[in-house]
Write a protein that holds these residues in place. Sequence first.
Motif, short mmCIF file in Angstrom:
data_model
loop_
_atom_site.label_atom_id
_atom_site.label_comp_id
_atom_site.label_asym_id
_atom_site.label_seq_id
_atom_site.Cartn_x
_atom_site.Cartn_y
_atom_site.Cartn_z
N ASP A 23 -54.77 33.51 -39.56
CA ASP A 23 -53.46 32.85 -39.52
C ASP A 23 -52.47 33.74 -38.80
OD1 ASP A 23 -53.54 30.33 -40.85
OD2 ASP A 23 -53.97 31.41 -42.71
N MET A 24 -51.78 33.20 -37.79
CA MET A 24 -50.81 33.96 -37.04
C MET A 24 -49.51 33.17 -36.88
SD MET A 24 -53.83 34.87 -34.69
CE MET A 24 -54.53 33.60 -35.64
N GLY A 25 -48.44 33.87 -36.58
CA GLY A 25 -47.15 33.22 -36.36
C GLY A 25 -46.40 33.03 -37.67
N ASN A 26 -45.64 31.94 -37.73
CA ASN A 26 -44.81 31.64 -38.90
C ASN A 26 -45.65 30.85 -39.91
OD1 ASN A 26 -42.84 30.96 -40.70
ND2 ASN A 26 -41.38 30.26 -39.16
N LEU A 27 -45.97 31.47 -41.04
CA LEU A 27 -46.84 30.85 -42.02
C LEU A 27 -46.08 29.99 -43.03
CD1 LEU A 27 -49.12 33.92 -42.78
CD2 LEU A 27 -49.38 32.22 -41.01
N ARG A 28 -44.76 30.07 -43.04
CA ARG A 28 -43.98 29.41 -44.09
C ARG A 28 -43.37 28.09 -43.64
NH1 ARG A 28 -41.54 34.92 -45.90
NH2 ARG A 28 -43.14 35.54 -47.38
N GLN A 62 -47.09 33.36 -28.37
CA GLN A 62 -46.10 34.36 -28.77
C GLN A 62 -45.05 34.54 -27.67
OE1 GLN A 62 -47.73 38.22 -29.79
NE2 GLN A 62 -46.86 37.97 -31.83
N ARG A 63 -45.49 34.51 -26.42
CA ARG A 63 -44.54 34.63 -25.30
C ARG A 63 -43.68 33.39 -25.17
NH1 ARG A 63 -48.84 37.00 -21.23
NH2 ARG A 63 -48.81 39.17 -21.89
N ALA A 64 -44.27 32.21 -25.38
CA ALA A 64 -43.55 30.96 -25.15
C ALA A 64 -42.61 30.60 -26.29
CB ALA A 64 -44.55 29.82 -24.92
N ALA A 65 -43.08 30.70 -27.53
CA ALA A 65 -42.31 30.21 -28.68
C ALA A 65 -41.69 31.32 -29.51
CB ALA A 65 -43.20 29.35 -29.57
N GLY A 66 -42.00 32.57 -29.20
CA GLY A 66 -41.51 33.67 -30.04
C GLY A 66 -42.44 33.89 -31.22
N ARG A 67 -42.19 34.95 -31.96
CA ARG A 67 -43.10 35.30 -33.06
C ARG A 67 -43.05 34.31 -34.21
NH1 ARG A 67 -43.50 41.38 -34.67
NH2 ARG A 67 -45.29 40.45 -35.67
N MET A 68 -41.91 33.64 -34.40
CA MET A 68 -41.76 32.74 -35.54
C MET A 68 -41.66 31.27 -35.13
SD MET A 68 -42.00 34.93 -37.83
CE MET A 68 -41.50 34.32 -39.41
N GLY A 69 -42.02 30.94 -33.91
CA GLY A 69 -41.87 29.57 -33.42
C GLY A 69 -43.13 28.74 -33.45
N ILE A 120 -61.59 23.77 -34.21
CA ILE A 120 -61.80 25.22 -34.26
C ILE A 120 -60.47 25.95 -34.44
CG2 ILE A 120 -62.64 27.21 -32.97
CD1 ILE A 120 -64.46 25.30 -31.48
N ILE A 121 -59.50 25.60 -33.61
CA ILE A 121 -58.19 26.25 -33.64
C ILE A 121 -57.12 25.17 -33.75
CG2 ILE A 121 -56.55 27.68 -32.34
CD1 ILE A 121 -58.95 28.97 -30.98
N THR A 122 -56.12 25.40 -34.59
CA THR A 122 -55.00 24.48 -34.72
C THR A 122 -53.70 25.23 -34.47
OG1 THR A 122 -56.19 23.16 -36.35
CG2 THR A 122 -53.81 22.88 -36.29
N ILE A 123 -52.82 24.62 -33.68
CA ILE A 123 -51.50 25.19 -33.43
C ILE A 123 -50.46 24.19 -33.90
CG2 ILE A 123 -49.85 25.98 -31.69
CD1 ILE A 123 -52.17 26.90 -29.98
N ASP A 124 -49.57 24.63 -34.79
CA ASP A 124 -48.41 23.85 -35.22
C ASP A 124 -47.20 24.43 -34.51
OD1 ASP A 124 -50.09 22.52 -36.98
OD2 ASP A 124 -49.60 23.86 -38.65
N CYS A 125 -46.36 23.57 -33.92
CA CYS A 125 -45.20 24.07 -33.18
C CYS A 125 -44.12 22.99 -33.16
CB CYS A 125 -45.58 24.47 -31.76
SG CYS A 125 -46.19 23.10 -30.76
#
Length: 160
Positions: A23-28, A62-69, A120-125
């Motif tokens: 799990d990476m990025g904003n988990l909350r 991480q580059r596009a949305a920032g660490r918490m995006g 396999i991989i899921t991205i929420d944004c």
Amino acid sequence: MVRAYTRKEYIRKNPNSRIVQYDMGNLREEFPVSLSLAVKKPAQIRHNSLEAARVASNRLMQRAAGRMGYHLKLRVYPHQIVRENPMATGAGADRVQSGMRNAFGKPISVEAIVKKNQRIITIDCNAKNFEEAKVALKRAGMKMPVPCKIVVDKGAELIK
């Protein structure tokens, strides 16, 4: 389905998985858009392919949305242990090698067994980062040994 070689208590030396994080990025935060990378055929994906895909997609997000995006989740775990019967090469190898006698092999790696259309991989944004998430999943798909597709799980009505 019973997996052939997953019981680690029967194996002397367990090969380690190189996957660092699942799990990476904003988990909350709850994000309105969700995309996934799904396989088109059943396959076995080694841990180093999964890690390479994770690194490639995570770096772009991480580059596009920032660490918490965003929130990136690796959804498969490598359980299956891969064995190899190493063959000796070079001068005098025929006197050293036993050929296919006792060819059970030594554990060298672990892999995830995936079914057709499994994610396999899921991205929420957010909706503004939809295109970047699509590119990130496409890059992750290039690291896979099987053809993949991108599926929009949630928020398709927000993307116009």
